[in-house]
Design a protein around this motif. Sequence first.
Motif, PDB file in Angstrom:
ATOM      1  N   ILE A 187     -18.323  61.487  83.513  1.00  0.00           N
ATOM      2  CA  ILE A 187     -18.357  62.546  82.498  1.00  0.00           C
ATOM      3  C   ILE A 187     -18.026  61.972  81.122  1.00  0.00           C
ATOM      4  CG2 ILE A 187     -17.207  64.648  81.681  1.00  0.00           C
ATOM      5  CD1 ILE A 187     -16.888  65.464  84.607  1.00  0.00           C
ATOM      6  N   LEU A 188     -16.965  61.167  81.049  1.00  0.00           N
ATOM      7  CA  LEU A 188     -16.549  60.588  79.771  1.00  0.00           C
ATOM      8  C   LEU A 188     -17.581  59.596  79.245  1.00  0.00           C
ATOM      9  CD1 LEU A 188     -12.743  60.011  80.482  1.00  0.00           C
ATOM     10  CD2 LEU A 188     -13.804  61.852  79.154  1.00  0.00           C
ATOM     11  N   ILE A 189     -18.135  58.801  80.141  1.00  0.00           N
ATOM     12  CA  ILE A 189     -19.148  57.819  79.722  1.00  0.00           C
ATOM     13  C   ILE A 189     -20.398  58.531  79.223  1.00  0.00           C
ATOM     14  CG2 ILE A 189     -20.718  56.020  80.542  1.00  0.00           C
ATOM     15  CD1 ILE A 189     -18.459  55.079  82.400  1.00  0.00           C
ATOM     16  N   TRP A 190     -20.838  59.546  79.949  1.00  0.00           N
ATOM     17  CA  TRP A 190     -22.039  60.276  79.547  1.00  0.00           C
ATOM     18  C   TRP A 190     -21.826  61.049  78.251  1.00  0.00           C
ATOM     19  CZ3 TRP A 190     -25.076  62.639  84.267  1.00  0.00           C
ATOM     20  CH2 TRP A 190     -25.518  61.586  85.087  1.00  0.00           C
ATOM     21  N   ALA A 191     -20.583  61.449  77.971  1.00  0.00           N
ATOM     22  CA  ALA A 191     -20.303  62.177  76.736  1.00  0.00           C
ATOM     23  C   ALA A 191     -20.402  61.262  75.515  1.00  0.00           C
ATOM     24  CB  ALA A 191     -18.918  62.818  76.805  1.00  0.00           C
ATOM     25  N   THR A 192     -20.059  59.992  75.678  1.00  0.00           N
ATOM     26  CA  THR A 192     -20.088  59.047  74.556  1.00  0.00           C
ATOM     27  C   THR A 192     -21.420  58.294  74.453  1.00  0.00           C
ATOM     28  OG1 THR A 192     -19.036  57.393  75.995  1.00  0.00           O
ATOM     29  CG2 THR A 192     -17.598  58.692  74.587  1.00  0.00           C
TER      30      THR A 192
ATOM     31  N   TRP B 114     -27.397  66.849  70.959  1.00  0.00           N
ATOM     32  CA  TRP B 114     -28.487  67.585  71.612  1.00  0.00           C
ATOM     33  C   TRP B 114     -28.944  66.886  72.882  1.00  0.00           C
ATOM     34  CZ3 TRP B 114     -32.537  70.127  67.911  1.00  0.00           C
ATOM     35  CH2 TRP B 114     -31.871  70.832  66.899  1.00  0.00           C
ATOM     36  N   ILE B 115     -28.882  65.567  72.871  1.00  0.00           N
ATOM     37  CA  ILE B 115     -29.355  64.807  74.031  1.00  0.00           C
ATOM     38  C   ILE B 115     -28.605  65.236  75.278  1.00  0.00           C
ATOM     39  CG2 ILE B 115     -29.521  62.508  75.061  1.00  0.00           C
ATOM     40  CD1 ILE B 115     -29.791  61.383  72.217  1.00  0.00           C
ATOM     41  N   SER B 116     -27.291  65.303  75.169  1.00  0.00           N
ATOM     42  CA  SER B 116     -26.478  65.670  76.321  1.00  0.00           C
ATOM     43  C   SER B 116     -26.696  67.117  76.724  1.00  0.00           C
ATOM     44  CB  SER B 116     -24.999  65.428  76.009  1.00  0.00           C
ATOM     45  OG  SER B 116     -24.214  65.564  77.165  1.00  0.00           O
ATOM     46  N   VAL B 117     -26.883  68.006  75.732  1.00  0.00           N
ATOM     47  CA  VAL B 117     -27.098  69.429  76.022  1.00  0.00           C
ATOM     48  C   VAL B 117     -28.401  69.636  76.793  1.00  0.00           C
ATOM     49  CG1 VAL B 117     -27.555  71.688  74.990  1.00  0.00           C
ATOM     50  CG2 VAL B 117     -25.734  70.248  74.070  1.00  0.00           C
ATOM     51  N   ILE B 118     -29.476  69.060  76.282  1.00  0.00           N
ATOM     52  CA  ILE B 118     -30.787  69.241  76.928  1.00  0.00           C
ATOM     53  C   ILE B 118     -30.802  68.539  78.282  1.00  0.00           C
ATOM     54  CG2 ILE B 118     -33.276  68.877  76.676  1.00  0.00           C
ATOM     55  CD1 ILE B 118     -32.689  68.805  73.587  1.00  0.00           C
ATOM     56  N   PHE B 119     -30.119  67.410  78.349  1.00  0.00           N
ATOM     57  CA  PHE B 119     -30.020  66.691  79.622  1.00  0.00           C
ATOM     58  C   PHE B 119     -29.275  67.525  80.658  1.00  0.00           C
ATOM     59  CE2 PHE B 119     -31.592  62.430  80.087  1.00  0.00           C
ATOM     60  CZ  PHE B 119     -31.218  62.075  81.376  1.00  0.00           C
ATOM     61  N   GLY B 120     -28.513  68.506  80.174  1.00  0.00           N
ATOM     62  CA  GLY B 120     -27.792  69.385  81.081  1.00  0.00           C
ATOM     63  C   GLY B 120     -28.702  70.184  81.995  1.00  0.00           C
ATOM     64  N   LEU B 121     -29.975  70.266  81.661  1.00  0.00           N
ATOM     65  CA  LEU B 121     -30.921  70.983  82.513  1.00  0.00           C
ATOM     66  C   LEU B 121     -31.287  70.194  83.765  1.00  0.00           C
ATOM     67  CD1 LEU B 121     -33.290  72.346  79.714  1.00  0.00           C
ATOM     68  CD2 LEU B 121     -31.719  73.688  81.109  1.00  0.00           C
TER      69      LEU B 121
ATOM     70  N   ALA C 183     -25.533  65.997  89.647  1.00  0.00           N
ATOM     71  CA  ALA C 183     -26.143  66.394  88.380  1.00  0.00           C
ATOM     72  C   ALA C 183     -25.269  67.350  87.593  1.00  0.00           C
ATOM     73  CB  ALA C 183     -27.516  67.037  88.641  1.00  0.00           C
ATOM     74  N   LEU C 184     -24.303  68.002  88.242  1.00  0.00           N
ATOM     75  CA  LEU C 184     -23.411  68.939  87.560  1.00  0.00           C
ATOM     76  C   LEU C 184     -22.409  68.233  86.641  1.00  0.00           C
ATOM     77  CD1 LEU C 184     -22.819  71.525  90.386  1.00  0.00           C
ATOM     78  CD2 LEU C 184     -23.870  71.956  88.172  1.00  0.00           C
ATOM     79  N   ILE C 185     -22.416  66.914  86.656  1.00  0.00           N
ATOM     80  CA  ILE C 185     -21.609  66.171  85.686  1.00  0.00           C
ATOM     81  C   ILE C 185     -21.990  66.590  84.271  1.00  0.00           C
ATOM     82  CG2 ILE C 185     -21.232  63.860  84.720  1.00  0.00           C
ATOM     83  CD1 ILE C 185     -21.532  62.780  87.577  1.00  0.00           C
ATOM     84  N   THR C 186     -23.240  66.991  84.105  1.00  0.00           N
ATOM     85  CA  THR C 186     -23.738  67.403  82.789  1.00  0.00           C
ATOM     86  C   THR C 186     -23.210  68.763  82.367  1.00  0.00           C
ATOM     87  OG1 THR C 186     -25.702  68.237  83.923  1.00  0.00           O
ATOM     88  CG2 THR C 186     -25.858  66.057  82.935  1.00  0.00           C
ATOM     89  N   LEU C 187     -22.350  69.401  83.168  1.00  0.00           N
ATOM     90  CA  LEU C 187     -21.765  70.678  82.774  1.00  0.00           C
ATOM     91  C   LEU C 187     -20.711  70.492  81.684  1.00  0.00           C
ATOM     92  CD1 LEU C 187     -21.575  73.725  83.298  1.00  0.00           C
ATOM     93  CD2 LEU C 187     -19.849  73.257  85.031  1.00  0.00           C
ATOM     94  N   LEU C 188     -19.969  69.393  81.741  1.00  0.00           N
ATOM     95  CA  LEU C 188     -18.893  69.139  80.777  1.00  0.00           C
ATOM     96  C   LEU C 188     -19.290  68.171  79.668  1.00  0.00           C
ATOM     97  CD1 LEU C 188     -15.832  68.828  83.211  1.00  0.00           C
ATOM     98  CD2 LEU C 188     -16.436  70.762  81.756  1.00  0.00           C
TER      99      LEU C 188
ATOM    100  N   LEU D 296     -25.975  76.351  84.080  1.00  0.00           N
ATOM    101  CA  LEU D 296     -25.410  75.360  84.998  1.00  0.00           C
ATOM    102  C   LEU D 296     -24.293  75.963  85.842  1.00  0.00           C
ATOM    103  CD1 LEU D 296     -25.227  72.275  82.616  1.00  0.00           C
ATOM    104  CD2 LEU D 296     -26.894  72.706  84.411  1.00  0.00           C
ATOM    105  N   PHE D 297     -23.445  76.786  85.211  1.00  0.00           N
ATOM    106  CA  PHE D 297     -22.349  77.429  85.936  1.00  0.00           C
ATOM    107  C   PHE D 297     -22.904  78.368  87.005  1.00  0.00           C
ATOM    108  CE2 PHE D 297     -19.232  80.753  86.653  1.00  0.00           C
ATOM    109  CZ  PHE D 297     -18.070  80.015  86.846  1.00  0.00           C
ATOM    110  N   MET D 298     -23.899  79.170  86.635  1.00  0.00           N
ATOM    111  CA  MET D 298     -24.505  80.097  87.592  1.00  0.00           C
ATOM    112  C   MET D 298     -25.197  79.339  88.716  1.00  0.00           C
ATOM    113  SD  MET D 298     -26.136  83.004  85.110  1.00  0.00           S
ATOM    114  CE  MET D 298     -26.811  83.848  86.522  1.00  0.00           C
ATOM    115  N   HIS D 299     -25.828  78.234  88.353  1.00  0.00           N
ATOM    116  CA  HIS D 299     -26.533  77.427  89.347  1.00  0.00           C
ATOM    117  C   HIS D 299     -25.600  76.971  90.457  1.00  0.00           C
ATOM    118  CE1 HIS D 299     -28.191  73.620  90.940  1.00  0.00           C
ATOM    119  NE2 HIS D 299     -29.353  74.214  90.788  1.00  0.00           N
ATOM    120  N   GLU D 300     -24.352  76.663  90.081  1.00  0.00           N
ATOM    121  CA  GLU D 300     -23.407  76.142  91.050  1.00  0.00           C
ATOM    122  C   GLU D 300     -22.593  77.227  91.730  1.00  0.00           C
ATOM    123  OE1 GLU D 300     -21.074  73.405  93.285  1.00  0.00           O
ATOM    124  OE2 GLU D 300     -23.070  73.429  92.397  1.00  0.00           O
ATOM    125  N   TYR D 301     -22.189  78.281  90.991  1.00  0.00           N
ATOM    126  CA  TYR D 301     -21.167  79.191  91.510  1.00  0.00           C
ATOM    127  C   TYR D 301     -21.630  80.618  91.775  1.00  0.00           C
ATOM    128  CZ  TYR D 301     -18.065  75.415  90.118  1.00  0.00           C
ATOM    129  OH  TYR D 301     -17.467  74.196  89.988  1.00  0.00           O
TER     130      TYR D 301
END
Length: 304
Positions: A11-16, A91-98, A241-246, A278-283
Amino acid sequence: MRIPLAYISIILIWATTPLAIKWSGEGPGFLFGVAGRMSIGAACVVTLLLLMRQRLAWHRQARLTYLAVALQIYGSMLAVYWAAQFIPSGWISVIFGLSPLITALLSAIWLRERSLTPGKLLSYGFGIGGLTIMFGSALQFGPEAVLGIAGVLVSAFLQSASAVWVQRIQAKLPALSQVAGGLLLAVPAYWLTWWLTDGQWPASLPPASLASIVYLGVIATTIGFVLYYYVLTHLAATRVALITLLSPVLALMLGHTVNHEPLTMKIATGTALILAALFMHEYFDRIVGYLVRKTTAKRLRSSA
């Protein structure tokens, strides 16, 4: 404990990573940036293999796994590096969240997983809504920003396809071997692409670009990819893939704070919808199932 720690590290690596990707291409060009990153990563991974005296397997399933990993390392990364020229790094991380939604769809088709439940289908609607708002916001930055969003979507699709393909093959290779095999295929492809389309050694290499390339090669590629495929080996592709939630929230905050990237209401709304998806997808299905079980148990107690 190992899996949760690896999960948090990713999560931290993907955020940076998005901001580092953007900085690495400012000066030398995105092709040189990604080729340099993967070359450093390949050298580090091969060194680790030698130190651990771990040999690469070359049976049919292993070769297919390396090819599947190369689809992510070459195809997905090439697309996102190209896209980073046109849009803010957050934006990259946000769109990648899909990618969890894309992964769920591919898993249903390819792995025959029951991943298209009503809750997950509803999450697609939220995700599409968020993406639509992001596209609308991109129009304010010009047509190139729309191309950037499209490039990230292609990258997310290729990464999801790679993850599902690795799980379908079920070669059960060590994570380090998977990354090494994928890099050995991807690095020559990167330099060939650079030579055919650019071929010019950069006249200057700004300190920020050099530091970003090294960081991406040593941390994001070597450690990040190994942890990613380690977690992928132990968890379902949709959960990985839910790592992209945070990471999108952290990436947006980092880009806005460090790189002075715009953070408008439209961007915040689109991000919120994608994260809600993403939250709905999981929970969503879990919550509905819990409520149904609780109601049924209450009725049984009342009738008794």
